[in-house]
Design a protein around this motif. Structure first.
Motif, short mmCIF file in Angstrom:
data_model
loop_
_atom_site.label_atom_id
_atom_site.label_comp_id
_atom_site.label_asym_id
_atom_site.label_seq_id
_atom_site.Cartn_x
_atom_site.Cartn_y
_atom_site.Cartn_z
N ILE A 54 41.00 81.59 -8.95
CA ILE A 54 42.36 81.82 -8.48
C ILE A 54 43.24 80.81 -9.20
CG2 ILE A 54 43.90 81.77 -6.48
CD1 ILE A 54 41.41 82.40 -4.75
N LEU A 55 44.14 81.30 -10.05
CA LEU A 55 44.93 80.45 -10.93
C LEU A 55 46.30 80.17 -10.34
CD1 LEU A 55 44.13 82.16 -14.38
CD2 LEU A 55 42.83 80.38 -13.16
N LEU A 56 46.65 78.89 -10.25
CA LEU A 56 47.92 78.45 -9.70
C LEU A 56 48.71 77.74 -10.79
CD1 LEU A 56 46.62 77.07 -6.27
CD2 LEU A 56 47.52 79.35 -6.78
N ALA A 57 49.77 78.39 -11.25
CA ALA A 57 50.56 77.87 -12.36
C ALA A 57 51.35 76.64 -11.98
CB ALA A 57 51.49 78.97 -12.88
N SER A 142 49.08 71.27 -13.71
CA SER A 142 50.32 70.53 -13.50
C SER A 142 50.75 70.62 -12.03
CB SER A 142 51.40 71.06 -14.46
OG SER A 142 52.51 70.21 -14.49
N ARG A 143 51.94 71.13 -11.74
CA ARG A 143 52.37 71.24 -10.33
C ARG A 143 51.41 72.11 -9.51
NH1 ARG A 143 55.92 67.39 -8.53
NH2 ARG A 143 57.60 67.05 -10.05
N GLY A 144 50.74 73.02 -10.18
CA GLY A 144 49.76 73.85 -9.48
C GLY A 144 48.59 73.06 -8.93
N THR A 145 48.32 71.86 -9.50
CA THR A 145 47.25 71.03 -8.96
C THR A 145 47.61 70.52 -7.57
OG1 THR A 145 48.08 68.97 -9.99
CG2 THR A 145 46.51 70.30 -11.27
N THR A 167 43.72 70.80 -13.83
CA THR A 167 44.06 70.56 -15.22
C THR A 167 45.45 69.95 -15.29
OG1 THR A 167 45.13 72.69 -15.76
CG2 THR A 167 42.73 72.64 -15.76
N SER A 168 45.58 68.90 -16.11
CA SER A 168 46.87 68.19 -16.23
C SER A 168 47.39 67.81 -14.85
CB SER A 168 47.90 69.05 -16.98
OG SER A 168 47.40 69.45 -18.24
N THR A 169 46.56 67.09 -14.12
CA THR A 169 46.81 66.79 -12.71
C THR A 169 48.04 65.91 -12.50
OG1 THR A 169 44.42 66.90 -12.36
CG2 THR A 169 45.73 65.87 -10.63
N ILE A 170 48.82 66.25 -11.48
CA ILE A 170 49.95 65.40 -11.06
C ILE A 170 49.37 64.20 -10.29
CG2 ILE A 170 52.05 65.25 -9.68
CD1 ILE A 170 52.39 67.06 -12.08
#
Length: 263
Positions: A54-57, A142-145, A167-170
């Protein structure tokens, strides 16, 4: 068959495979989540899924997916543009838009750590489990994290995901809870962290990923996969900078997929 003919045959075979991948159908699904609210998703289903993602942009999260599957915002976002690559690896892919009551500014800003958002994603996870008996991973970028980590820390399987990939964690945020400030030490599911070592976004310094990995002390399995190189274009927090793994999509998705499918 001589060497040249073998090479030509191999190239033709790869071309055919690429065509098959490119034609994976994308289905728009509108899922009721709360009274009067629909959650729109774009679903890509391979013939025999090995697992589901489940992908969260990132960004404000309002992809504004139309009924024909067109994406009107965020097409360059790493997870959005890589959705077919995950399908190629054998994942059932579910790309999640903002819900119907958040389809105008500020979209998901200020909403990612709310009970309503939790209900929406919980309902999505339940829907995915009805489609496949395979493990379900929640993947944010990014923000999805911030959405993915929040949901994973609030819900245990089967209500929550079987695994979490960030990925690319805030890692720091003055506007709301960063992933590092969340109770990540309570997670008891596998956690994968993918990060570019040259990520220039001020909210995502690679130097802080070690703090995140240390905090994942109860995760049965955890892994940090770091990347270098690729292209760095424009604002440091945008999808075409190192922050969005620009130029590295195949490498990032391949390594992430191998780890997730093995765990």
């Amino acid at each position: 068959m001589n060497g040249m003919m073998k090479s030509i045959f191999g190239l033709l075979l790869l071309s055919c495979v690429s065509i098959v991948y490119a034609q994976t159908p994308e289905k728009v699904v509108d899922l009721p989540t709360r009274p009067g609210v629909m959650q729109r998703m774009l679903v890509l289903a391979p013939p025999a899924p090995k697992a589901a993602v489940i992908l969260l942009a990132g960004g404000h999260g309002g992809l504004q997916i139309s009924s024909d599957g067109a994406i009107h915002w965020g097409r360059d976002n790493f997870l959005v543009r890589a959705r077919q690559l995950f399908t190629n690896q054998g994942f059932l892919v579910v790309l999640v838009d903002a819900p119907s009551d958040r389809l105008s500014p500020p979209f998901l800003r200020g909403f990612r750590q709310t009970p309503e958002h939790l209900t929406d994603i919980k309902t999505v996870i339940a829907w995915v489990r009805r489609q496949t008996k395979t493990p379900v991973w929640l993947v944010g970028t990014s923000r999805g994290t911030q959405s993915a980590a929040f949901v994973a820390t609030q819900l245990q399987p089967p209500d929550g995901p079987d695994g979490l990939a960030l990925t690319s964690t805030i890692l720091v945020d003055s506007e709301g809870p960063s992933v590092l400030s969340m109770p990540m030490d309570t997670l008891q599911i596998p956690v994968l962290v993918a990060h570019h070592e040259q990520d220039g976004c001020r909210l995502c310094s690679f130097s802080l990923t070690s703090n995140l990995m240390d905090k994942l002390r109860d995760a049965p399995k955890k892994q940090l996969i770091s990347f270098t190189g690729g292209d760095d274009v424009g604002d440091a927090c945008n999808a075409r900078a190192h922050h969005g793994f620009n130029g590295l999509d195949n490498d990032v998705v391949g390594k992430m997929s191998n780890w997730m499918l093995a765990n």
